[in-house]
Write a protein that holds these residues in place. Structure first.
Motif, mmCIF file in Angstrom:
data_model
loop_
_atom_site.group_PDB
_atom_site.id
_atom_site.type_symbol
_atom_site.label_atom_id
_atom_site.label_comp_id
_atom_site.label_asym_id
_atom_site.label_seq_id
_atom_site.Cartn_x
_atom_site.Cartn_y
_atom_site.Cartn_z
ATOM 1 N N ALA A 58 1.014 -1.095 -0.047
ATOM 2 C CA ALA A 58 -0.119 0.032 -0.332
ATOM 3 C C ALA A 58 0.416 1.236 -0.120
ATOM 4 O O ALA A 58 1.906 1.252 1.168
ATOM 5 C CB ALA A 58 -1.005 0.394 0.851
ATOM 6 N N LEU A 59 0.535 1.730 -0.823
ATOM 7 C CA LEU A 59 1.171 3.069 -0.984
ATOM 8 C C LEU A 59 0.094 4.129 -0.394
ATOM 9 O O LEU A 59 -1.283 4.886 -0.608
ATOM 10 C CB LEU A 59 1.266 3.933 -2.182
ATOM 11 N N ASP A 60 0.295 5.589 0.249
ATOM 12 C CA ASP A 60 -0.292 6.421 1.243
ATOM 13 C C ASP A 60 -0.853 7.424 -0.392
ATOM 14 O O ASP A 60 -0.473 7.289 -1.262
ATOM 15 C CB ASP A 60 0.043 7.078 1.447
ATOM 16 N N ALA A 61 -0.747 8.662 -0.441
ATOM 17 C CA ALA A 61 -1.297 9.560 -0.726
ATOM 18 C C ALA A 61 -0.574 10.145 -1.949
ATOM 19 O O ALA A 61 -0.913 10.493 -3.052
ATOM 20 C CB ALA A 61 -2.936 10.756 -0.966
ATOM 21 N N ASP A 62 -0.010 10.704 -1.255
ATOM 22 C CA ASP A 62 1.867 11.252 -1.959
ATOM 23 C C ASP A 62 2.501 10.350 -3.120
ATOM 24 O O ASP A 62 3.778 10.842 -2.667
ATOM 25 C CB ASP A 62 2.626 11.514 -0.602
ATOM 26 N N GLY A 63 2.102 8.926 -2.405
ATOM 27 C CA GLY A 63 3.056 7.894 -3.435
ATOM 28 C C GLY A 63 3.619 7.416 -2.225
ATOM 29 O O GLY A 63 5.248 6.370 -2.896
ATOM 30 N N LYS A 64 4.515 7.541 -1.078
ATOM 31 C CA LYS A 64 5.009 6.623 -0.225
ATOM 32 C C LYS A 64 4.180 5.061 0.487
ATOM 33 O O LYS A 64 3.340 5.385 -0.052
ATOM 34 C CB LYS A 64 5.314 7.948 0.976
ATOM 35 N N VAL A 65 5.174 4.442 0.508
ATOM 36 C CA VAL A 65 5.099 3.323 1.014
ATOM 37 C C VAL A 65 4.314 3.538 2.683
ATOM 38 O O VAL A 65 4.967 3.499 2.831
ATOM 39 C CB VAL A 65 6.182 1.870 0.900
ATOM 40 N N TYR A 66 2.954 2.816 2.303
ATOM 41 C CA TYR A 66 2.172 3.136 3.782
ATOM 42 C C TYR A 66 2.162 1.421 5.083
ATOM 43 O O TYR A 66 3.082 1.300 5.925
ATOM 44 C CB TYR A 66 0.821 2.884 3.715
ATOM 45 N N ARG A 67 1.801 0.459 3.723
ATOM 46 C CA ARG A 67 2.311 -0.880 4.500
ATOM 47 C C ARG A 67 2.878 -1.847 3.920
ATOM 48 O O ARG A 67 2.644 -1.418 3.054
ATOM 49 C CB ARG A 67 1.294 -1.136 5.164
ATOM 50 N N VAL A 68 3.713 -2.886 4.693
ATOM 51 C CA VAL A 68 3.465 -4.479 3.128
ATOM 52 C C VAL A 68 2.643 -5.394 4.269
ATOM 53 O O VAL A 68 2.727 -5.317 5.335
ATOM 54 C CB VAL A 68 4.965 -4.752 2.836
ATOM 55 N N LEU A 69 2.402 -6.490 3.662
ATOM 56 C CA LEU A 69 1.459 -7.650 4.156
ATOM 57 C C LEU A 69 1.591 -8.603 2.898
ATOM 58 O O LEU A 69 1.649 -8.349 2.370
ATOM 59 C CB LEU A 69 -0.181 -6.824 4.727
ATOM 60 N N PRO A 70 2.145 -9.002 4.223
ATOM 61 C CA PRO A 70 2.124 -10.835 3.724
ATOM 62 C C PRO A 70 0.368 -11.410 3.234
ATOM 63 O O PRO A 70 -0.643 -11.287 4.322
ATOM 64 C CB PRO A 70 2.567 -12.087 4.608
ATOM 65 N N LEU A 71 0.122 -11.865 1.609
ATOM 66 C CA LEU A 71 -0.808 -12.401 1.549
ATOM 67 C C LEU A 71 -1.143 -13.982 2.079
ATOM 68 O O LEU A 71 0.573 -14.442 2.093
ATOM 69 C CB LEU A 71 -1.135 -12.322 0.375
ATOM 70 N N GLU A 72 -1.943 -14.492 1.652
ATOM 71 C CA GLU A 72 -2.226 -16.144 1.438
ATOM 72 C C GLU A 72 -0.956 -16.777 1.279
ATOM 73 O O GLU A 72 -0.236 -16.438 0.051
ATOM 74 C CB GLU A 72 -2.823 -16.940 1.205
ATOM 75 N N ASN A 73 0.102 -17.668 1.949
ATOM 76 C CA ASN A 73 1.536 -18.389 1.491
ATOM 77 C C ASN A 73 1.218 -19.731 1.717
ATOM 78 O O ASN A 73 0.615 -19.815 2.987
ATOM 79 C CB ASN A 73 2.701 -17.622 2.120
ATOM 80 N N ASP A 74 2.422 -20.512 1.699
ATOM 81 C CA ASP A 74 3.329 -21.837 1.901
ATOM 82 C C ASP A 74 4.370 -21.819 2.796
ATOM 83 O O ASP A 74 4.522 -22.498 3.196
ATOM 84 C CB ASP A 74 2.928 -22.782 1.161
ATOM 85 N N GLU A 75 5.071 -20.668 2.986
ATOM 86 C CA GLU A 75 5.714 -20.731 4.631
ATOM 87 C C GLU A 75 5.425 -21.303 5.565
ATOM 88 O O GLU A 75 4.279 -21.510 6.194
ATOM 89 C CB GLU A 75 6.216 -19.481 4.092
ATOM 90 N N THR A 76 5.783 -21.954 5.755
ATOM 91 C CA THR A 76 6.215 -22.150 7.658
ATOM 92 C C THR A 76 5.655 -20.811 8.532
ATOM 93 O O THR A 76 6.488 -19.969 9.294
ATOM 94 C CB THR A 76 7.436 -22.500 8.326
ATOM 95 N N PRO A 77 5.003 -21.617 9.471
ATOM 96 C CA PRO A 77 3.664 -19.712 9.990
ATOM 97 C C PRO A 77 5.060 -19.190 11.197
ATOM 98 O O PRO A 77 5.388 -18.013 11.374
ATOM 99 C CB PRO A 77 2.962 -20.935 10.710
ATOM 100 N N SER A 78 5.731 -20.024 11.779
ATOM 101 C CA SER A 78 6.933 -19.954 12.624
ATOM 102 C C SER A 78 7.723 -19.037 12.199
ATOM 103 O O SER A 78 8.507 -17.539 12.247
ATOM 104 C CB SER A 78 7.690 -21.035 13.492
ATOM 105 N N PHE A 79 8.477 -19.247 10.091
ATOM 106 C CA PHE A 79 8.852 -17.874 9.951
ATOM 107 C C PHE A 79 8.987 -16.462 9.816
ATOM 108 O O PHE A 79 9.078 -16.012 9.785
ATOM 109 C CB PHE A 79 10.246 -18.932 8.644
ATOM 110 N N MET A 80 7.163 -17.187 9.170
ATOM 111 C CA MET A 80 6.710 -15.770 8.975
ATOM 112 C C MET A 80 6.324 -15.217 10.658
ATOM 113 O O MET A 80 6.328 -13.792 10.370
ATOM 114 C CB MET A 80 5.468 -16.341 8.342
#
Length: 385
Positions: A102-124
């Protein structure tokens, strides 16, 4: 005959695990028999996904190149996009890791979130707790694509995939070339491969390298365990059976697994457990501390304890196959080399085994290790047996 019966039992249990999970080698079992005619656009962002970031958005509208405007009753909140399909070729520990950026209204990074994946939960969890997803907050797209970000120790594959995923997507937005971390991967892989070749030579010619055995064991602990945290485990093996093998990230571990299984199967001589396993090496080195005052275990007790190792392996696979929620990662002592993401039970078993190894030869390997039991089950036995 006994060897092939053991192999058949293992294959049946692994097939049960795959059937229960619904996946085999990364393929959805249901889709294999009922393929979908249409595939959804991987870059599509829904209102629900946008509200994972803002929580009060009312509309999402495509802007350009998979970038969506997010508004609240007409007021621009910012922009949101997925890393897929731009980062699909970037592999983590168990596959690609799709991200929501996600970027804010000024085009700066606001948040980064992981979506569903197969990684080991403890690693994430380790990656999240270390603050990796906050590393790009406030950066422009150009900065996010080029600024170096360090991978997280204890979850290197996962964190590297996340870093490169953000960089790849932001390089498209910022129209710059993403900065890679390939030199680190090549260094780690190169050292790892050289050490595997050394241990394979030691396995072939044990007499020539016997006087260097302690140094090789120390190398296994330091290189494979402490530095790289790369070792075989039943948790990893069962994830491969269901989720497939991400060759780009795990080809070296696949090579080690093939050597670990095929060499004993063909020759009857153990390889991985005696030369390459860092936890086994740590126990052997600790055993050198106390050579004279070992605990003497009766043959009957040793036999009973070895049956325990068999029971752990077979129960674990059966429990996974019938859906009891069992995970080998919760008990395998190897996770002590990644203490930040290791379950408490696994840490306790690891510490107990290391302390006991001063008085009893390799207690984890001989009496508890499910991976060691699997390798022993497929090992070629002497004809007299």
């Amino acid at each position: 005959m006994r060897q092939w019966l053991n192999i058949l039992i293992l294959l049946l249990l692994l097939a049960l695990v795959a059937w229960r999970s619904g996946w085999v080698l990364g393929y959805n079992i249901d889709e294999m028999f009922h393929p979908e005619e249409e595939t959804a656009d991987p870059s599509l962002v829904s209102l629900e996904e946008a509200n994972m970031v803002w929580g009060d958005a009312t509309s999402v509208k495509l802007s350009s190149e998979g970038i969506y405007e997010v508004r609240q009753r007409g007021m621009l909140l910012g922009y949101v996009m997925k890393s897929s399909p731009y980062s699909d070729q970037i592999i983590g520990y168990m596959g690609s890791i799709p991200l929501l950026i996600a970027l804010d209204a000024d085009g700066k990074v606001y948040r980064v979130l992981p979506l569903e994946n197969d990684e080991t939960p403890s690693f994430m969890m380790r990656v999240t707790e270390a603050g990796l997803f906050d590393s790009w907050t406030g950066m422009s797209a150009e900065e996010a694509a080029t600024e170096p970000v360090d991978a997280i120790s204890g979850a290197t594959f996962s964190s590297r995939a996340i870093i490169q995923g953000v960089q790849s997507r932001m390089s498209v937005v910022g129209k710059v070339e993403a900065k890679r971390l390939d030199w680190r991967k090549w260094l780690n892989d190169g050292v790892f491969l050289l050490f595997v070749l050394l241990t394979f030579w030691a396995w072939l010619r044990p007499q020539k390298l016997s006087k260097y055995r302690r140094w090789i064991l120390a190398g296994a602990v330091i290189i494979l365990g402490i530095w790289q945290g790369r070792m075989l485990s039943m948790a990893q093996f069962t994830m491969w059976v269901t989720g497939g093998i991400p060759l780009a990230a795990q080809w070296l571990m696949l090579l080690v697994m093939l050597l670990a299984v095929l060499l004993p199967m063909i020759t009857g001589k153990a390889y991985y457990c005696t030369w390459l396993c860092p936890f086994g090496a740590a126990q052997m080195l600790l055993g050198e501390v106390n050579k004279k005052h070992k605990l003497k275990l009766s043959p009957k007790l040793v036999k009973c304890l070895q049956i325990l190792r068999t029971a752990i392996l077979l129960f674990g696979l059966l429990a996974m196959g019938i859906g009891l929620g069992f995970d080998f990662a919760d008990i395998e002592a190897f996770t002590i080399f990644r203490p930040q993401s290791a379950p408490i039970v696994a840490l306790v078993l690891a510490i107990f085994s290391l302390v006991l190894s001063v008085f009893v030869a390799r207690p984890w390997c001989r009496f508890l290790c499910p991976l060691g039991e699997m390798l022993e089950m497929v090992r070629k036995k002497p004809k007299k047996e």
